[in-house]
Enzyme design. Sequence first.
Site, PDB file in Angstrom:
ATOM      1  N   LYS A   9      10.881   3.206   1.465  1.00 51.26           N
ATOM      2  CA  LYS A   9      10.630   4.538   2.029  1.00 51.26           C
ATOM      3  C   LYS A   9      11.645   4.864   3.143  1.00 51.26           C
ATOM      4  O   LYS A   9      12.386   3.983   3.593  1.00 51.26           O
ATOM      5  CB  LYS A   9       9.186   4.593   2.548  1.00 51.26           C
ATOM      6  CG  LYS A   9       8.141   4.425   1.425  1.00 51.26           C
ATOM      7  CD  LYS A   9       6.717   4.486   1.967  1.00 51.26           C
ATOM      8  CE  LYS A   9       5.692   4.308   0.853  1.00 51.26           C
ATOM      9  NZ  LYS A   9       4.298   4.373   1.361  1.00 51.26           N
ATOM     10  N   TYR A  49       2.925  11.366  -5.973  1.00 53.26           N
ATOM     11  CA  TYR A  49       1.647  11.063  -5.314  1.00 53.26           C
ATOM     12  C   TYR A  49       0.516  11.997  -5.763  1.00 53.26           C
ATOM     13  O   TYR A  49      -0.431  12.218  -5.014  1.00 53.26           O
ATOM     14  CB  TYR A  49       1.815  11.146  -3.800  1.00 53.26           C
ATOM     15  CG  TYR A  49       2.476   9.929  -3.177  1.00 53.26           C
ATOM     16  CD1 TYR A  49       1.921   8.643  -3.336  1.00 53.26           C
ATOM     17  CD2 TYR A  49       3.635  10.035  -2.417  1.00 53.26           C
ATOM     18  CE1 TYR A  49       2.508   7.522  -2.761  1.00 53.26           C
ATOM     19  CE2 TYR A  49       4.230   8.912  -1.832  1.00 53.26           C
ATOM     20  CZ  TYR A  49       3.664   7.657  -2.013  1.00 53.26           C
ATOM     21  OH  TYR A  49       4.233   6.552  -1.436  1.00 53.26           O
ATOM     22  N   PHE A  57      -4.286  13.459   4.266  1.00 55.59           N
ATOM     23  CA  PHE A  57      -2.956  13.052   4.729  1.00 55.59           C
ATOM     24  C   PHE A  57      -1.852  13.393   3.720  1.00 55.59           C
ATOM     25  O   PHE A  57      -0.698  13.017   3.912  1.00 55.59           O
ATOM     26  CB  PHE A  57      -2.934  11.550   5.050  1.00 55.59           C
ATOM     27  CG  PHE A  57      -3.327  10.660   3.898  1.00 55.59           C
ATOM     28  CD1 PHE A  57      -2.408  10.267   2.930  1.00 55.59           C
ATOM     29  CD2 PHE A  57      -4.638  10.199   3.788  1.00 55.59           C
ATOM     30  CE1 PHE A  57      -2.777   9.443   1.874  1.00 55.59           C
ATOM     31  CE2 PHE A  57      -5.020   9.367   2.734  1.00 55.59           C
ATOM     32  CZ  PHE A  57      -4.081   8.998   1.769  1.00 55.59           C
ATOM     33  N   ARG A 102       5.082  -5.573   4.066  1.00 54.41           N
ATOM     34  CA  ARG A 102       4.417  -4.736   5.075  1.00 54.41           C
ATOM     35  C   ARG A 102       3.912  -5.573   6.247  1.00 54.41           C
ATOM     36  O   ARG A 102       3.968  -5.135   7.408  1.00 54.41           O
ATOM     37  CB  ARG A 102       3.280  -3.945   4.433  1.00 54.41           C
ATOM     38  CG  ARG A 102       3.780  -2.789   3.565  1.00 54.41           C
ATOM     39  CD  ARG A 102       2.670  -2.213   2.743  1.00 54.41           C
ATOM     40  NE  ARG A 102       3.041  -0.997   1.999  1.00 54.41           N
ATOM     41  CZ  ARG A 102       2.339  -0.520   0.985  1.00 54.41           C
ATOM     42  NH1 ARG A 102       1.225  -1.136   0.584  1.00 54.41           N
ATOM     43  NH2 ARG A 102       2.735   0.569   0.362  1.00 54.41           N
ATOM     44  N   ASN A 112       4.836   2.806   6.074  1.00 57.82           N
ATOM     45  CA  ASN A 112       4.643   1.383   5.748  1.00 57.82           C
ATOM     46  C   ASN A 112       5.742   0.807   4.862  1.00 57.82           C
ATOM     47  O   ASN A 112       5.517  -0.081   4.065  1.00 57.82           O
ATOM     48  CB  ASN A 112       3.243   1.168   5.146  1.00 57.82           C
ATOM     49  CG  ASN A 112       3.022   1.981   3.880  1.00 57.82           C
ATOM     50  OD1 ASN A 112       3.927   2.663   3.412  1.00 57.82           O
ATOM     51  ND2 ASN A 112       1.826   1.889   3.320  1.00 57.82           N
ATOM     52  N   HIS A 115       6.901   1.322  -1.281  1.00 53.04           N
ATOM     53  CA  HIS A 115       5.925   1.691  -2.326  1.00 53.04           C
ATOM     54  C   HIS A 115       6.113   0.776  -3.527  1.00 53.04           C
ATOM     55  O   HIS A 115       7.243   0.453  -3.886  1.00 53.04           O
ATOM     56  CB  HIS A 115       6.143   3.140  -2.779  1.00 53.04           C
ATOM     57  CG  HIS A 115       5.490   3.451  -4.095  1.00 53.04           C
ATOM     58  ND1 HIS A 115       4.172   3.816  -4.184  1.00 53.04           N
ATOM     59  CD2 HIS A 115       5.958   3.392  -5.377  1.00 53.04           C
ATOM     60  CE1 HIS A 115       3.857   3.988  -5.472  1.00 53.04           C
ATOM     61  NE2 HIS A 115       4.926   3.744  -6.208  1.00 53.04           N
ATOM     62  N   GLU A 126       6.277   6.675 -13.041  1.00 54.12           N
ATOM     63  CA  GLU A 126       7.146   6.760 -11.866  1.00 54.12           C
ATOM     64  C   GLU A 126       8.607   6.445 -12.228  1.00 54.12           C
ATOM     65  O   GLU A 126       9.531   7.063 -11.700  1.00 54.12           O
ATOM     66  CB  GLU A 126       6.616   5.818 -10.768  1.00 54.12           C
ATOM     67  CG  GLU A 126       5.282   6.311 -10.213  1.00 54.12           C
ATOM     68  CD  GLU A 126       4.523   5.275  -9.386  1.00 54.12           C
ATOM     69  OE1 GLU A 126       5.077   4.191  -9.102  1.00 54.12           O
ATOM     70  OE2 GLU A 126       3.360   5.552  -9.025  1.00 54.12           O
TER      71      GLU A 126
HETATM   72  P1  DAT Z   1      -0.249   2.078  -1.645  1.00 49.77           P
HETATM   73  O1  DAT Z   1       1.061   2.636  -1.107  1.00 49.77           O
HETATM   74  O2  DAT Z   1      -0.552   0.733  -1.067  1.00 49.77           O
HETATM   75  O3  DAT Z   1      -0.329   2.104  -3.150  1.00 49.77           O
HETATM   76  P2  DAT Z   1      -1.980   4.431  -1.630  1.00 49.77           P
HETATM   77  O4  DAT Z   1      -1.456   4.725  -3.004  1.00 49.77           O
HETATM   78  O5  DAT Z   1      -3.461   4.416  -1.438  1.00 49.77           O
HETATM   79  O6  DAT Z   1      -1.418   3.035  -1.077  1.00 49.77           O
HETATM   80  O7  DAT Z   1      -1.392   5.498  -0.600  1.00 49.77           O
HETATM   81  C1  DAT Z   1      -0.047   5.921  -0.705  1.00 49.77           C
HETATM   82  C2  DAT Z   1       0.550   5.996   0.691  1.00 49.77           C
HETATM   83  O8  DAT Z   1      -0.131   6.985   1.454  1.00 49.77           O
HETATM   84  C3  DAT Z   1       0.398   4.716   1.510  1.00 49.77           C
HETATM   85  O9  DAT Z   1       1.409   3.778   1.207  1.00 49.77           O
HETATM   86  C4  DAT Z   1       0.480   5.221   2.915  1.00 49.77           C
HETATM   87  C5  DAT Z   1      -0.173   6.590   2.832  1.00 49.77           C
HETATM   88  N1  DAT Z   1      -1.583   6.526   3.250  1.00 49.77           N
HETATM   89  C6  DAT Z   1      -2.593   5.931   2.593  1.00 49.77           C
HETATM   90  N2  DAT Z   1      -3.757   6.075   3.230  1.00 49.77           N
HETATM   91  C7  DAT Z   1      -3.462   6.802   4.352  1.00 49.77           C
HETATM   92  C8  DAT Z   1      -4.232   7.302   5.454  1.00 49.77           C
HETATM   93  N3  DAT Z   1      -5.555   7.077   5.540  1.00 49.77           N
HETATM   94  N4  DAT Z   1      -3.578   7.987   6.417  1.00 49.77           N
HETATM   95  C9  DAT Z   1      -2.258   8.229   6.342  1.00 49.77           C
HETATM   96  N5  DAT Z   1      -1.474   7.791   5.331  1.00 49.77           N
HETATM   97  C10 DAT Z   1      -2.067   7.090   4.355  1.00 49.77           C
HETATM   98 MG    MG Z   2      -0.380   3.737  -4.430  1.00 53.70          MG
END
Ligand code: DAT
Ligand code: MG
Length: 142
Positions: A9, A49, A57, A102, A112, A115, A126
């Site tokens: 990222k 996404y 968010f 991470r 973080n 991805h 993707e």
């Molecule tokens: P991952 O990236 O581990 O697959 P995810 O698909 O649930 O996690 O979410 C995508 C991204 O969105 C994640 O890497 C960081 C952001 N994110 C997730 N939960 C969040 C939250 N509660 N507040 C802010 N950003 C968040």
């Molecule tokens: Mg994810």
Amino acid sequence: MEQTFVMIKPDGVERGLIGEIIVRFQRKGFRIVDAKLMKVSKETAERHYFELKEKPFFGELVNFITSGPIFAMVLEGRNAVQNARLLIGATNPAVATAGTIRGDFATDLASNVIHGSDSDENAAREIDLFFQRQRDFAIYIS
Ligand code: DAT
Ligand code: MG
């Protein structure tokens, strides 16, 4: 051998972590099939996404992903999706285990560093979205 999509990222690229992260995947035994440094459009970020579009968010997430260059990779290896996510660690860096990407390089949930696809289906989607690879070759030979 399966494939997965991994994206360093904007925060990871900005902080100079591309090399460090590539080394970790290669040491694990992944092969880099394709890779590129690129800027993500708002449309691509939203499509990437799409499953999170109702989350509070979502806007912040799209803004972050489009805020600077990212480094996109197609990685190939055994159980690619699951193994890549093992190296990546938990979504929230505050609870990600030390030794994961991470866990070692991030502290903030919103930024973080990296991805990784969460299923074979999303990996294929993707990879198509970011690399526009033609996967449906079967339709041409049937
Ligand atoms: P991952 O990236 O581990 O697959 P995810 O698909 O649930 O996690 O979410 C995508 C991204 O969105 C994640 O890497 C960081 C952001 N994110 C997730 N939960 C969040 C939250 N509660 N507040 C802010 N950003 C968040
Ligand atoms: Mg994810």
